[in-house]
Design a protein around this motif. Structure first.
Motif, PDB file in Angstrom:
ATOM      1  N   ASP A   1       0.826  -1.209   0.000  1.00  0.00           N
ATOM      2  CA  ASP A   1       0.000   0.000   0.000  1.00  0.00           C
ATOM      3  C   ASP A   1       0.861   1.259   0.000  1.00  0.00           C
ATOM      4  O   ASP A   1       0.463   2.295  -0.542  1.00  0.00           O
ATOM      5  N   ARG A   2       2.054   1.155   0.592  1.00  0.00           N
ATOM      6  CA  ARG A   2       2.942   2.317   0.644  1.00  0.00           C
ATOM      7  C   ARG A   2       3.681   2.514  -0.678  1.00  0.00           C
ATOM      8  O   ARG A   2       3.872   3.628  -1.143  1.00  0.00           O
ATOM      9  N   TRP A   3       4.099   1.411  -1.302  1.00  0.00           N
ATOM     10  CA  TRP A   3       4.895   1.501  -2.523  1.00  0.00           C
ATOM     11  C   TRP A   3       4.069   1.822  -3.757  1.00  0.00           C
ATOM     12  O   TRP A   3       4.557   2.469  -4.681  1.00  0.00           O
ATOM     13  N   PHE A   4       2.837   1.333  -3.796  1.00  0.00           N
ATOM     14  CA  PHE A   4       2.012   1.498  -4.993  1.00  0.00           C
ATOM     15  C   PHE A   4       0.874   2.459  -4.695  1.00  0.00           C
ATOM     16  O   PHE A   4       0.065   2.200  -3.817  1.00  0.00           O
ATOM     17  N   HIS A   5       0.833   3.564  -5.447  1.00  0.00           N
ATOM     18  CA  HIS A   5      -0.062   4.673  -5.083  1.00  0.00           C
ATOM     19  C   HIS A   5      -1.170   4.927  -6.090  1.00  0.00           C
ATOM     20  O   HIS A   5      -1.650   6.036  -6.218  1.00  0.00           O
ATOM     21  N   GLY A   6      -1.560   3.938  -6.873  1.00  0.00           N
ATOM     22  CA  GLY A   6      -2.613   4.174  -7.858  1.00  0.00           C
ATOM     23  C   GLY A   6      -2.146   5.052  -8.994  1.00  0.00           C
ATOM     24  O   GLY A   6      -2.884   5.910  -9.485  1.00  0.00           O
ATOM     25  N   ARG A   7      -0.892   4.840  -9.448  1.00  0.00           N
ATOM     26  CA  ARG A   7      -0.354   5.637 -10.558  1.00  0.00           C
ATOM     27  C   ARG A   7      -0.982   5.205 -11.883  1.00  0.00           C
ATOM     28  O   ARG A   7      -1.361   4.054 -12.050  1.00  0.00           O
ATOM     29  N   LEU A   8      -1.086   6.135 -12.833  1.00  0.00           N
ATOM     30  CA  LEU A   8      -1.637   5.861 -14.172  1.00  0.00           C
ATOM     31  C   LEU A   8      -2.929   5.047 -14.081  1.00  0.00           C
ATOM     32  O   LEU A   8      -3.074   3.990 -14.694  1.00  0.00           O
ATOM     33  N   LEU A   9      -3.873   5.568 -13.327  1.00  0.00           N
ATOM     34  CA  LEU A   9      -5.105   4.835 -13.043  1.00  0.00           C
ATOM     35  C   LEU A   9      -5.885   4.418 -14.289  1.00  0.00           C
ATOM     36  O   LEU A   9      -6.610   3.429 -14.262  1.00  0.00           O
ATOM     37  N   ARG A  10      -5.711   5.156 -15.397  1.00  0.00           N
ATOM     38  CA  ARG A  10      -6.467   4.812 -16.620  1.00  0.00           C
ATOM     39  C   ARG A  10      -6.136   3.396 -17.096  1.00  0.00           C
ATOM     40  O   ARG A  10      -6.943   2.759 -17.776  1.00  0.00           O
ATOM     41  N   PHE A  11      -4.959   2.895 -16.751  1.00  0.00           N
ATOM     42  CA  PHE A  11      -4.569   1.544 -17.161  1.00  0.00           C
ATOM     43  C   PHE A  11      -5.137   0.455 -16.244  1.00  0.00           C
ATOM     44  O   PHE A  11      -4.854  -0.721 -16.439  1.00  0.00           O
ATOM     45  N   THR A  12      -5.910   0.857 -15.254  1.00  0.00           N
ATOM     46  CA  THR A  12      -6.492  -0.128 -14.328  1.00  0.00           C
ATOM     47  C   THR A  12      -8.013  -0.146 -14.424  1.00  0.00           C
ATOM     48  O   THR A  12      -8.689  -0.637 -13.519  1.00  0.00           O
TER      49      THR A  12
ATOM     50  N   VAL B   1      -3.831  -3.382  -6.294  1.00  0.00           N
ATOM     51  CA  VAL B   1      -3.546  -2.066  -5.712  1.00  0.00           C
ATOM     52  C   VAL B   1      -3.909  -0.914  -6.645  1.00  0.00           C
ATOM     53  O   VAL B   1      -3.648   0.247  -6.342  1.00  0.00           O
ATOM     54  N   ARG B   2      -4.489  -1.257  -7.822  1.00  0.00           N
ATOM     55  CA  ARG B   2      -4.895  -0.258  -8.817  1.00  0.00           C
ATOM     56  C   ARG B   2      -3.723   0.631  -9.232  1.00  0.00           C
ATOM     57  O   ARG B   2      -3.765   1.855  -9.136  1.00  0.00           O
ATOM     58  N   ASP B   3      -2.646  -0.005  -9.711  1.00  0.00           N
ATOM     59  CA  ASP B   3      -1.450   0.726 -10.124  1.00  0.00           C
ATOM     60  C   ASP B   3      -1.188   0.483 -11.609  1.00  0.00           C
ATOM     61  O   ASP B   3      -0.770  -0.600 -12.000  1.00  0.00           O
ATOM     62  N   GLY B   4      -1.438   1.506 -12.428  1.00  0.00           N
ATOM     63  CA  GLY B   4      -1.277   1.382 -13.870  1.00  0.00           C
ATOM     64  C   GLY B   4       0.165   1.239 -14.300  1.00  0.00           C
ATOM     65  O   GLY B   4       0.460   0.573 -15.302  1.00  0.00           O
ATOM     66  N   LEU B   5       1.094   1.878 -13.570  1.00  0.00           N
ATOM     67  CA  LEU B   5       2.507   1.746 -13.912  1.00  0.00           C
ATOM     68  C   LEU B   5       2.944   0.288 -13.762  1.00  0.00           C
ATOM     69  O   LEU B   5       3.661  -0.250 -14.615  1.00  0.00           O
ATOM     70  N   LEU B   6       2.478  -0.353 -12.709  1.00  0.00           N
ATOM     71  CA  LEU B   6       2.789  -1.766 -12.511  1.00  0.00           C
ATOM     72  C   LEU B   6       2.138  -2.616 -13.603  1.00  0.00           C
ATOM     73  O   LEU B   6       2.679  -3.636 -14.020  1.00  0.00           O
ATOM     74  N   MET B   7       0.975  -2.179 -14.093  1.00  0.00           N
ATOM     75  CA  MET B   7       0.309  -2.871 -15.198  1.00  0.00           C
ATOM     76  C   MET B   7       1.189  -2.827 -16.451  1.00  0.00           C
ATOM     77  O   MET B   7       1.329  -3.826 -17.169  1.00  0.00           O
ATOM     78  N   VAL B   8       1.788  -1.674 -16.707  1.00  0.00           N
ATOM     79  CA  VAL B   8       2.698  -1.531 -17.851  1.00  0.00           C
ATOM     80  C   VAL B   8       3.914  -2.444 -17.673  1.00  0.00           C
ATOM     81  O   VAL B   8       4.352  -3.124 -18.610  1.00  0.00           O
ATOM     82  N   ILE B   9       4.450  -2.471 -16.454  1.00  0.00           N
ATOM     83  CA  ILE B   9       5.595  -3.341 -16.163  1.00  0.00           C
ATOM     84  C   ILE B   9       5.211  -4.805 -16.372  1.00  0.00           C
ATOM     85  O   ILE B   9       6.001  -5.602 -16.900  1.00  0.00           O
ATOM     86  N   ALA B  10       3.986  -5.165 -15.980  1.00  0.00           N
ATOM     87  CA  ALA B  10       3.505  -6.534 -16.170  1.00  0.00           C
ATOM     88  C   ALA B  10       3.442  -6.884 -17.659  1.00  0.00           C
ATOM     89  O   ALA B  10       3.757  -8.014 -18.052  1.00  0.00           O
TER      90      ALA B  10
END
Length: 197
Positions: free
Chosen positions: A112-123, A168-177
């Motif tokens: 929850d601390r590391w992933f902040h809901g970045r680039l939400l459009r990708f989630t 965690v609703r993190d779009g940046l992590l979605m891109v990494i995935a």
């Protein structure tokens, strides 16, 4: 990020179930989490495969089938996860579940601390369905890769990243995935072609 979409909030929901029941079935957890129940399965199942027990013959394929079942429901727009009755009825004593939740808290707080809901459009919307389609393709590569020792780790790690991104609703992590999926596809192809030569 909304409190509803934190990992800690999911653990709170499971903890509440453990306080209300002597034994908690998987179906109870799915019911309590509702629309939030998809992502935890896309985290838990790959973790089982990546662990040392992933080397048990047939287990990776069983885990891949479970992943396909979950991801297909996301792809077709279900709002509530359906599982076969024999899975839903599996249960755990509330004391053991409380201990498991307690051990998971530090990890949840870090996520929850590391992933902040970045680039939400990708989630949201079509992006989530696209991710589900990629997850299904990755899971389909697992049975042939199972013929090679621990070769299923690459696609399962990519699936795990998708699961965490949705959790965690993190779009940046979605891109990494997505990038991890490409890497897993290249590695899988090279292993299969190399194994066949």
């Amino acid at each position: 990020m909304s409190d509803e979409h934190t990992v800690d909030a999911l653990l709170d929901a499971v903890d509440k179930l453990a306080e209300e029941k002597d034994r908690v079935a998987i179906g109870d957890v799915v019911e309590a989490l509702g629309a939030r129940s998809f992502a935890p399965f896309l985290v838990l199942v790959p973790l089982i495969d990546i662990s040392p027990i992933g080397g048990i013959p047939g287990l990776p394929t069983a885990m891949a089938a479970t992943v396909i079942l979950v991801a297909a429901q996301i792809l077709f727009g279900r709002t509530h996860l359906w599982l076969p009755g024999f899975i839903e009825r599996r249960s755990l004593g509330s004391q053991k579940l409380c201990k498991a939740v307690c051990k998971a808290r530090p990890v949840a707080k870090r996520l929850d601390r590391w992933f902040h809901g970045r680039l939400l459009r990708f989630t949201r919307g079509g992006w989530v369905k696209a991710a589900a389609a990629v997850v299904i393709v990755l899971a389909c590569t697992v049975p042939p890769l199972e013929l090679l020792p621990f070769a299923t780790t690459a696609p399962m790690v990519a699936i795990l990243l998708f699961g965490i991104a949705l959790l965690v609703r993190d779009g940046l992590l979605m891109v990494i995935a997505c990038l991890a999926s490409l890497a897993a596809a290249v590695l899988g192809a090279s292993l299969l072609l190399g194994g066949g030569s």
